[in-house]
Design a protein around this motif. Structure first.
Motif, PDB file in Angstrom:
ATOM      1  N   LEU A   1       2.304  10.617  14.954  1.00 20.57           N
ATOM      2  CA  LEU A   1       2.857  11.649  14.061  1.00 20.57           C
ATOM      3  C   LEU A   1       1.791  12.130  13.077  1.00 20.57           C
ATOM      4  O   LEU A   1       1.651  13.334  12.841  1.00 20.57           O
ATOM      5  N   ALA A   2       1.028  11.183  12.545  1.00 23.61           N
ATOM      6  CA  ALA A   2      -0.011  11.547  11.571  1.00 23.61           C
ATOM      7  C   ALA A   2      -1.049  12.459  12.231  1.00 23.61           C
ATOM      8  O   ALA A   2      -1.507  13.436  11.638  1.00 23.61           O
ATOM      9  N   ARG A   3      -1.389  12.146  13.472  1.00 26.20           N
ATOM     10  CA  ARG A   3      -2.369  12.972  14.196  1.00 26.20           C
ATOM     11  C   ARG A   3      -1.833  14.400  14.353  1.00 26.20           C
ATOM     12  O   ARG A   3      -2.516  15.373  14.085  1.00 26.20           O
ATOM     13  N   ARG A   4      -0.553  14.509  14.745  1.00 31.10           N
ATOM     14  CA  ARG A   4       0.019  15.840  14.979  1.00 31.10           C
ATOM     15  C   ARG A   4       0.087  16.676  13.707  1.00 31.10           C
ATOM     16  O   ARG A   4      -0.146  17.870  13.734  1.00 31.10           O
ATOM     17  N   TRP A   5       0.459  16.040  12.625  1.00 37.46           N
ATOM     18  CA  TRP A   5       0.662  16.790  11.367  1.00 37.46           C
ATOM     19  C   TRP A   5      -0.600  16.836  10.515  1.00 37.46           C
ATOM     20  O   TRP A   5      -0.615  17.448   9.463  1.00 37.46           O
ATOM     21  N   ARG A   6      -1.627  16.124  10.978  1.00 36.39           N
ATOM     22  CA  ARG A   6      -2.844  15.947  10.153  1.00 36.39           C
ATOM     23  C   ARG A   6      -2.495  15.303   8.815  1.00 36.39           C
ATOM     24  O   ARG A   6      -2.969  15.720   7.759  1.00 36.39           O
ATOM     25  N   PHE A   7      -1.638  14.327   8.880  1.00 36.52           N
ATOM     26  CA  PHE A   7      -1.299  13.513   7.727  1.00 36.52           C
ATOM     27  C   PHE A   7      -2.171  12.255   7.759  1.00 36.52           C
ATOM     28  O   PHE A   7      -2.712  11.894   8.798  1.00 36.52           O
ATOM     29  N   ARG A   8      -2.250  11.595   6.606  1.00 35.82           N
ATOM     30  CA  ARG A   8      -2.917  10.296   6.564  1.00 35.82           C
ATOM     31  C   ARG A   8      -1.959   9.262   7.179  1.00 35.82           C
ATOM     32  O   ARG A   8      -0.743   9.366   6.994  1.00 35.82           O
ATOM     33  N   PHE A   9      -2.503   8.289   7.887  1.00 33.21           N
ATOM     34  CA  PHE A   9      -1.662   7.206   8.393  1.00 33.21           C
ATOM     35  C   PHE A   9      -1.932   5.951   7.571  1.00 33.21           C
ATOM     36  O   PHE A   9      -3.082   5.532   7.438  1.00 33.21           O
ATOM     37  N   VAL A  10      -0.886   5.397   6.985  1.00 38.70           N
ATOM     38  CA  VAL A  10      -1.064   4.152   6.244  1.00 38.70           C
ATOM     39  C   VAL A  10      -0.059   3.115   6.733  1.00 38.70           C
ATOM     40  O   VAL A  10       1.012   3.467   7.239  1.00 38.70           O
ATOM     41  N   ASP A  11      -0.438   1.868   6.604  1.00 39.20           N
ATOM     42  CA  ASP A  11       0.325   0.791   7.235  1.00 39.20           C
ATOM     43  C   ASP A  11       0.318  -0.387   6.260  1.00 39.20           C
ATOM     44  O   ASP A  11      -0.761  -0.830   5.841  1.00 39.20           O
ATOM     45  N   THR A  12       1.499  -0.851   5.879  1.00 38.88           N
ATOM     46  CA  THR A  12       1.537  -1.903   4.843  1.00 38.88           C
ATOM     47  C   THR A  12       0.852  -3.191   5.328  1.00 38.88           C
ATOM     48  O   THR A  12       0.126  -3.823   4.568  1.00 38.88           O
ATOM     49  N   ASP A  13       1.052  -3.546   6.596  1.00 36.77           N
ATOM     50  CA  ASP A  13       0.393  -4.765   7.105  1.00 36.77           C
ATOM     51  C   ASP A  13      -1.129  -4.622   7.056  1.00 36.77           C
ATOM     52  O   ASP A  13      -1.836  -5.559   6.671  1.00 36.77           O
ATOM     53  N   ALA A  14      -1.605  -3.450   7.453  1.00 34.58           N
ATOM     54  CA  ALA A  14      -3.065  -3.238   7.465  1.00 34.58           C
ATOM     55  C   ALA A  14      -3.615  -3.317   6.037  1.00 34.58           C
ATOM     56  O   ALA A  14      -4.692  -3.879   5.811  1.00 34.58           O
ATOM     57  N   ALA A  15      -2.846  -2.767   5.074  1.00 35.00           N
ATOM     58  CA  ALA A  15      -3.309  -2.810   3.676  1.00 35.00           C
ATOM     59  C   ALA A  15      -3.400  -4.265   3.197  1.00 35.00           C
ATOM     60  O   ALA A  15      -4.342  -4.638   2.481  1.00 35.00           O
ATOM     61  N   ILE A  16      -2.434  -5.086   3.601  1.00 43.64           N
ATOM     62  CA  ILE A  16      -2.459  -6.501   3.187  1.00 43.64           C
ATOM     63  C   ILE A  16      -3.627  -7.228   3.878  1.00 43.64           C
ATOM     64  O   ILE A  16      -4.349  -8.011   3.251  1.00 43.64           O
ATOM     65  N   ARG A  17      -3.816  -6.930   5.142  1.00 43.57           N
ATOM     66  CA  ARG A  17      -4.940  -7.568   5.861  1.00 43.57           C
ATOM     67  C   ARG A  17      -6.268  -7.237   5.190  1.00 43.57           C
ATOM     68  O   ARG A  17      -7.125  -8.095   5.010  1.00 43.57           O
ATOM     69  N   ARG A  18      -6.390  -5.972   4.786  1.00 45.96           N
ATOM     70  CA  ARG A  18      -7.645  -5.543   4.137  1.00 45.96           C
ATOM     71  C   ARG A  18      -7.858  -6.256   2.809  1.00 45.96           C
ATOM     72  O   ARG A  18      -8.953  -6.679   2.477  1.00 45.96           O
ATOM     73  N   ARG A  19      -6.758  -6.378   2.051  1.00 43.10           N
ATOM     74  CA  ARG A  19      -6.841  -7.039   0.737  1.00 43.10           C
ATOM     75  C   ARG A  19      -7.458  -8.414   0.809  1.00 43.10           C
ATOM     76  O   ARG A  19      -8.163  -8.855  -0.077  1.00 43.10           O
ATOM     77  N   PHE A  20      -7.116  -9.150   1.871  1.00 50.62           N
ATOM     78  CA  PHE A  20      -7.539 -10.551   1.956  1.00 50.62           C
ATOM     79  C   PHE A  20      -8.584 -10.793   3.038  1.00 50.62           C
ATOM     80  O   PHE A  20      -9.010 -11.924   3.232  1.00 50.62           O
ATOM     81  N   SER A  21      -8.934  -9.728   3.742  1.00 54.07           N
ATOM     82  CA  SER A  21      -9.832  -9.872   4.899  1.00 54.07           C
ATOM     83  C   SER A  21      -9.343 -10.994   5.815  1.00 54.07           C
ATOM     84  O   SER A  21     -10.129 -11.832   6.270  1.00 54.07           O
ATOM     85  N   LYS A  22      -8.031 -11.005   6.011  1.00 57.89           N
ATOM     86  CA  LYS A  22      -7.437 -12.036   6.864  1.00 57.89           C
ATOM     87  C   LYS A  22      -6.331 -11.411   7.711  1.00 57.89           C
ATOM     88  O   LYS A  22      -5.771 -10.374   7.326  1.00 57.89           O
ATOM     89  N   SER A  23      -6.016 -12.069   8.820  1.00 61.56           N
ATOM     90  CA  SER A  23      -4.904 -11.582   9.646  1.00 61.56           C
ATOM     91  C   SER A  23      -3.582 -11.935   8.959  1.00 61.56           C
ATOM     92  O   SER A  23      -3.540 -12.811   8.074  1.00 61.56           O
ATOM     93  N   ILE A  24      -2.505 -11.277   9.390  1.00 63.97           N
ATOM     94  CA  ILE A  24      -1.184 -11.587   8.819  1.00 63.97           C
ATOM     95  C   ILE A  24      -0.829 -13.047   9.117  1.00 63.97           C
ATOM     96  O   ILE A  24      -0.301 -13.755   8.255  1.00 63.97           O
ATOM     97  N   GLY A  25      -1.190 -13.518  10.298  1.00 62.86           N
ATOM     98  CA  GLY A  25      -0.921 -14.919  10.658  1.00 62.86           C
ATOM     99  C   GLY A  25      -1.622 -15.870   9.700  1.00 62.86           C
ATOM    100  O   GLY A  25      -1.044 -16.864   9.249  1.00 62.86           O
ATOM    101  N   GLU A  26      -2.875 -15.568   9.386  1.00 66.74           N
ATOM    102  CA  GLU A  26      -3.622 -16.432   8.454  1.00 66.74           C
ATOM    103  C   GLU A  26      -2.991 -16.399   7.061  1.00 66.74           C
ATOM    104  O   GLU A  26      -2.872 -17.431   6.402  1.00 66.74           O
ATOM    105  N   ILE A  27      -2.574 -15.213   6.641  1.00 66.21           N
ATOM    106  CA  ILE A  27      -1.980 -15.100   5.295  1.00 66.21           C
ATOM    107  C   ILE A  27      -0.684 -15.920   5.226  1.00 66.21           C
ATOM    108  O   ILE A  27      -0.442 -16.645   4.270  1.00 66.21           O
ATOM    109  N   PHE A  28       0.126 -15.828   6.286  1.00 63.02           N
ATOM    110  CA  PHE A  28       1.355 -16.636   6.321  1.00 63.02           C
ATOM    111  C   PHE A  28       1.009 -18.120   6.289  1.00 63.02           C
ATOM    112  O   PHE A  28       1.641 -18.893   5.565  1.00 63.02           O
ATOM    113  N   SER A  29       0.027 -18.524   7.082  1.00 59.56           N
ATOM    114  CA  SER A  29      -0.176 -19.976   7.167  1.00 59.56           C
ATOM    115  C   SER A  29      -0.909 -20.522   5.941  1.00 59.56           C
ATOM    116  O   SER A  29      -0.649 -21.644   5.521  1.00 59.56           O
ATOM    117  N   ILE A  30      -1.771 -19.732   5.326  1.00 59.16           N
ATOM    118  CA  ILE A  30      -2.497 -20.251   4.147  1.00 59.16           C
ATOM    119  C   ILE A  30      -1.636 -20.155   2.881  1.00 59.16           C
ATOM    120  O   ILE A  30      -1.537 -21.095   2.101  1.00 59.16           O
TER     121      ILE A  30
END
Ligand code: S3P
Length: 183
Positions: free
Chosen positions: A27-56
């Motif tokens: 959808l973002a590609r079609r509308w030329r909107f930005r695509f944002v993803d809450t999981d990706a933002a969290i992964r970036r914050r910690f430089s860790k996967s969601i699995g690692e964040i859950f387990s740590i």
């Protein structure tokens, strides 16, 4: 503005495997909107996967981060926002989602979802002895929450991501025509 382009951000909610990220990117590609993803933002914050964040740090910590990144997204414009499947667990998140834009619930049948998530190893909530039972239980518990939060619902069962995107576009247009007629 072209009638095909939404006037606000579009927020995608739904269970794991409902296609939020893939459909959101399309959808973002079609509308030329930005695509944002809450999981990706969290992964970036910690430089860790969601699995690692859950387990740590544990699930509660992950949920706090989910709320934080959502708050930071306020003010976004021309964005498609894909959310983690548990975003609706906190009422305060639903309030933020409403402020962010139109909320679209992507649904799929339990069997479809299972086929999409069964081989994935990056979803910590399903890494246990009974992933199918867990999935069914979570789906049942969460469906009323998605339904209560959503402005509109699109079923993705048996469809390609681009076909689901077509449906989202069509439903958003229907809604807009409705609100014009009613005003
Ligand atoms: C979760 C869904 C995941 C991720 C985390 C928790 C959930 O996102 O946020 O593993 O509670 O349903 P997806 O829905 O993108 O798989």
């Amino acid at each position: 503005m072209s009638p095909q382009i939404p006037e606000s951000n579009v927020v995608l909610i739904g269970f794991m495997g409902s296609g939020k990220s893939s459909v959101g990117r399309e959808l973002a590609r079609r509308w030329r909107f930005r695509f944002v993803d809450t999981d990706a933002a969290i992964r970036r914050r910690f430089s860790k996967s969601i699995g690692e964040i859950f387990s740590i740090y544990g699930e509660d910590f992950f949920r706090e981060q989910e709320h934080e990144v959502l708050r930071e997204m306020l003010g976004q414009q021309r964005a498609v926002i894909a959310t983690g499947g548990g975003i609706v667990l906190q009422n305060q998140n639903v309030a933020l989602l409403r402020r962010l834009g139109r909320i679209v619930w992507l649904t799929a049948s339990p069997d479809t979802i299972w086929e999409r998530v069964r081989m994935s190893s990056h979803r910590p909530l399903l890494q246990n002895q009974d992933p199918r039972g867990t999935m069914d239980r979570l789906l049942q518990a969460r469906s009323p929450l998605y339904a209560a939060a959503a402005d509109l619902t699109v079923d993705s069962s048996g469809l390609l991501h681009c076909e689901v995107a077509d449906r989202v576009v069509a439903r958003l247009l229907e809604r807009r025509a409705c609100s014009r007629n009613q005003s």
